[in-house]
Enzyme design. Structure first.
Site, PDB file in Angstrom:
ATOM      1  N   LYS A  55       0.841  -1.212   0.000  1.00  0.00           N
ATOM      2  CA  LYS A  55       0.000   0.000   0.000  1.00  0.00           C
ATOM      3  C   LYS A  55       0.869   1.253   0.000  1.00  0.00           C
ATOM      4  CE  LYS A  55      -2.974   0.632   3.566  1.00  0.00           C
ATOM      5  NZ  LYS A  55      -2.807   1.962   4.162  1.00  0.00           N
ATOM      6  N   SER A  56       1.923   1.270   0.814  1.00  0.00           N
ATOM      7  CA  SER A  56       2.781   2.462   0.891  1.00  0.00           C
ATOM      8  C   SER A  56       3.410   2.760  -0.469  1.00  0.00           C
ATOM      9  CB  SER A  56       3.908   2.229   1.903  1.00  0.00           C
ATOM     10  OG  SER A  56       3.382   2.115   3.198  1.00  0.00           O
ATOM     11  N   ARG A 154      -8.590  12.152  12.287  1.00  0.00           N
ATOM     12  CA  ARG A 154      -7.139  11.954  12.473  1.00  0.00           C
ATOM     13  C   ARG A 154      -6.370  13.278  12.408  1.00  0.00           C
ATOM     14  NH1 ARG A 154      -5.450   6.863   8.936  1.00  0.00           N
ATOM     15  NH2 ARG A 154      -3.545   7.142  10.154  1.00  0.00           N
ATOM     16  N   ASP A 351       1.856  -0.997  11.898  1.00  0.00           N
ATOM     17  CA  ASP A 351       0.531  -1.456  11.467  1.00  0.00           C
ATOM     18  C   ASP A 351       0.277  -2.919  11.840  1.00  0.00           C
ATOM     19  OD1 ASP A 351      -0.026   1.014  10.348  1.00  0.00           O
ATOM     20  OD2 ASP A 351       0.770   0.458   8.391  1.00  0.00           O
ATOM     21  N   LYS A 378      -4.388   5.939  14.390  1.00  0.00           N
ATOM     22  CA  LYS A 378      -4.459   5.296  13.071  1.00  0.00           C
ATOM     23  C   LYS A 378      -5.920   5.345  12.595  1.00  0.00           C
ATOM     24  CE  LYS A 378      -0.115   4.425  12.691  1.00  0.00           C
ATOM     25  NZ  LYS A 378       0.682   5.182  11.717  1.00  0.00           N
ATOM     26  N   ARG A 382      -6.421   1.940  17.769  1.00  0.00           N
ATOM     27  CA  ARG A 382      -6.213   0.488  17.639  1.00  0.00           C
ATOM     28  C   ARG A 382      -5.885  -0.188  18.956  1.00  0.00           C
ATOM     29  NH1 ARG A 382      -3.246   0.370  11.654  1.00  0.00           N
ATOM     30  NH2 ARG A 382      -5.211   0.239  10.521  1.00  0.00           N
TER      31      ARG A 382
HETATM   32  C1  S3P Z   1       2.820   4.734   6.105  1.00  0.00           C
HETATM   33  C2  S3P Z   1       3.388   5.066   7.295  1.00  0.00           C
HETATM   34  C3  S3P Z   1       2.825   4.690   8.603  1.00  0.00           C
HETATM   35  C4  S3P Z   1       1.806   3.572   8.494  1.00  0.00           C
HETATM   36  C5  S3P Z   1       0.869   3.788   7.354  1.00  0.00           C
HETATM   37  C6  S3P Z   1       1.621   3.867   6.037  1.00  0.00           C
HETATM   38  C7  S3P Z   1       3.429   5.209   4.848  1.00  0.00           C
HETATM   39  O1  S3P Z   1       2.209   5.823   9.186  1.00  0.00           O
HETATM   40  O2  S3P Z   1       1.072   3.449   9.685  1.00  0.00           O
HETATM   41  O3  S3P Z   1      -0.081   2.750   7.260  1.00  0.00           O
HETATM   42  O4  S3P Z   1       3.099   4.687   3.780  1.00  0.00           O
HETATM   43  O5  S3P Z   1       4.250   6.131   4.902  1.00  0.00           O
HETATM   44  P1  S3P Z   1       3.102   6.900  10.029  1.00  0.00           P
HETATM   45  O6  S3P Z   1       4.149   7.350   9.128  1.00  0.00           O
HETATM   46  O7  S3P Z   1       2.172   8.011  10.383  1.00  0.00           O
HETATM   47  O8  S3P Z   1       3.582   6.149  11.233  1.00  0.00           O
END
Ligand code: S3P
Length: 467
Positions: A55-56, A154, A351, A378, A382
């Site tokens: 996803k990232s 958020r 996550d 989040k 959670r």
């Molecule tokens: C992500 C970073 C994380 C993660 C999120 C995806 C990203 O959040 O929890 O699901 O793709 O950069 P944070 O950077 O706020 O910890």
């Protein structure tokens, strides 16, 4: 993953409508999705599956592709709802987005974001909205960002604060620090930013804005957060410096660098692979392999923790794909023992604590998870939801402001868990239900498609009783 029909050069609007039912698009809750999903104690799970695209990396591929000049060909894009909202957003910012085939997406960038016609709805996607705000802040556009009920709760100042220091202007249209917010971009100057929380979203928003700021921007992290933005910027032809600083590092980026479209191969998402692997660990007799899992060391904290708990995990076929190490991960049913998870590991598995908690319920002894206050902001709180859900299933849990402890023992199940529309809360409890005495149900199962479309089908293919 669900099979999507392939059309040569399907434009975005048609590609989205070609997805199989059930389909949830933000603002569209009319389609037929079950009101509950139930997981029942299952016989041994067996099989080999593929993790959905990360996803990232999928968010970043679409956003950088839209900021670049020329064509970006993406392979293995996650076709989850969070990513589809980002695809729609970059189209609104002037990029052309097409879907030549399943998981194959083509973004033609115009070398920057243009003024969109309307507000940008980021649905449930925290990463999507924060990265898009960073990117948009660098261009002379005025744009309103909004999201669904969960995203509207958020905090956004963690990103708008540093972007305002760079020169962007923000107007809160409702409550301060919350969406919707109007961004007035352009005319940015570099900043030196020291992270107070290890957040890749904050770092990435600043770096994307820094591309269009005067001077050299730096972001210093005491604990390194995932580095997908830095890696991908390099693939798009941007030089980003990295200076080790104690346990962390300082990332630097000179403004004014142009991005050139490129090819991106999206590796499998370790955060999604965690669910079938967790099921493999807790359902007696199981052996589950997930192929193509990204093994970036800033994402593998859960595998390390499970190993410390005594999990029988093996990684085979290690290789490079899309600039990241990937491998095939096999989980076999294991006798787990509770551990103390070091707080400094949090960023590499932030996550994954919900699914870790679900497996910890089957371990002998206590699993202590601390230094994870970020979990409360989040897609849902959670810590609170896992504690409530596990307790409803007969598991002893002690909640703290910045963490929780799960005590292993007999897991009774027999509950319907409130997920507050959080995909990972839903999947964690469904995995729990596969090995608990009585069935476990979750509400709002349609939200699972934000990150893992086809989750139930994939799990059923392994032999899981989920319906
Ligand atoms: C992500 C970073 C994380 C993660 C999120 C995806 C990203 O959040 O929890 O699901 O793709 O950069 P944070 O950077 O706020 O910890």
């Amino acid at each position: 993953m669900g099979r999507l029909p392939c059309h040569p050069l399907t434009p975005l609007s048609k590609a989205i409508s070609a997805r199989p039912r059930p389909l949830i698009l933000s603002g569209d809750r009319r389609v037929s999705i079950p009101r509950h999903l139930t997981a029942r104690r299952s016989p041994a799970l067996n099989g080999v599956v593929r993790a959905p695209g990360d996803k990232s990396i999928s968010h970043r591929a679409l956003i950088l592709g839209a900021m670049a000049t020329g064509v970006t060909e993406i392979e293995g894009l996650l076709e989850g709802d969070d990513i589809l909202t980002t695809a729609r957003a970059v189209e609104a910012f002037g990029a052309t987005v097409e879907r030549p085939g399943e998981g194959r997406w083509r973004v033609t960038g115009r070398g920057g974001f243009q003024q969109p016609a309307g507000a940008i709805d980021c649905g449930n996607a925290g990463t999507g909205v924060r990265l898009l705000m960073g990117a948009a802040a660098g261009y002379p556009v005025t744009v309103t960002f909004d999201g669904d009920a969960s995203l509207r709760k958020r905090p956004m100042k963690r990103v708008t604060g540093p972007l305002a220091d760079m020169g962007a202007r923000f107007e809160w249209l409702g409550e301060e620090d919350r969406l919707p917010v109007a961004v007035h971009g352009g005319g940015l100057s570099a900043i030196d930013y020291v992270q107070t929380v290890a957040s890749a979203q904050i770092k990435s928003a600043i770096l994307l804005a820094a591309l269009n700021a005067d001077g050299v921007t730096t972001v210093t992290e005491a604990e390194p957060s995932r580095d997908h933005t830095e890696r991908m910027l390099r693939a798009f032809g941007v030089a980003a410096g990295l200076l080790p600083m104690g346990a962390g590092w300082r990332v630097s980026l000179q403004g004014g660098q142009a991005l050139t479209g490129t090819a991106v191969a999206v590796p499998g998402d370790p955060s999604s692979a965690a669910f079938p692997l967790a099921a493999g660990l807790i359902v007696p007799g199981s052996e589950v392999t997930v192929e193509g899992v990204m093994l970036n060391r800033l994402r593998t904290g859960l595998l390390e923790t499970w190993r410390e708990m005594g999990a029988d995990l093996t990684v085979s076929n290690r290789r490079m794909a899309g600039g990241e190490e990937v491998g095939d991960v096999t989980a076999r049913h294991s006798a787990l023992t509770g551990v103390v998870v070091p707080p400094e590991r949090a960023a590499s598995m932030i996550d994954e604590y919900p699914v870790l908690a679900a497996t910890a319920a089957f371990a002998e002894g206590a699993t202590m998870m601390r230094g994870i206050g970020e979990m409360r902001v989040k897609e849902s709180d959670r810590i609170a939801l896992m504690a409530t859900g596990l307790k409803a299933c007969g598991v002893r849990v002690e909640e703290e402001p910045e963490g929780f402890t799960v005590f292993g023992g007999p897991v009774l199940g027999g509950a319907t868990v409130t997920t507050h529309g959080d995909h990972r809360i839903a999947m964690s409890h469904l995995v729990l239900g596969l090995a608990s005495k009585e069935p476990v149900s979750v509400d709002e199962p349609g939200m699972i498609a934000t990150s893992f479309p086809g989750f139930s089908e994939l799990m059923r293919g392994l032999g899981a009783d989920i319906s």
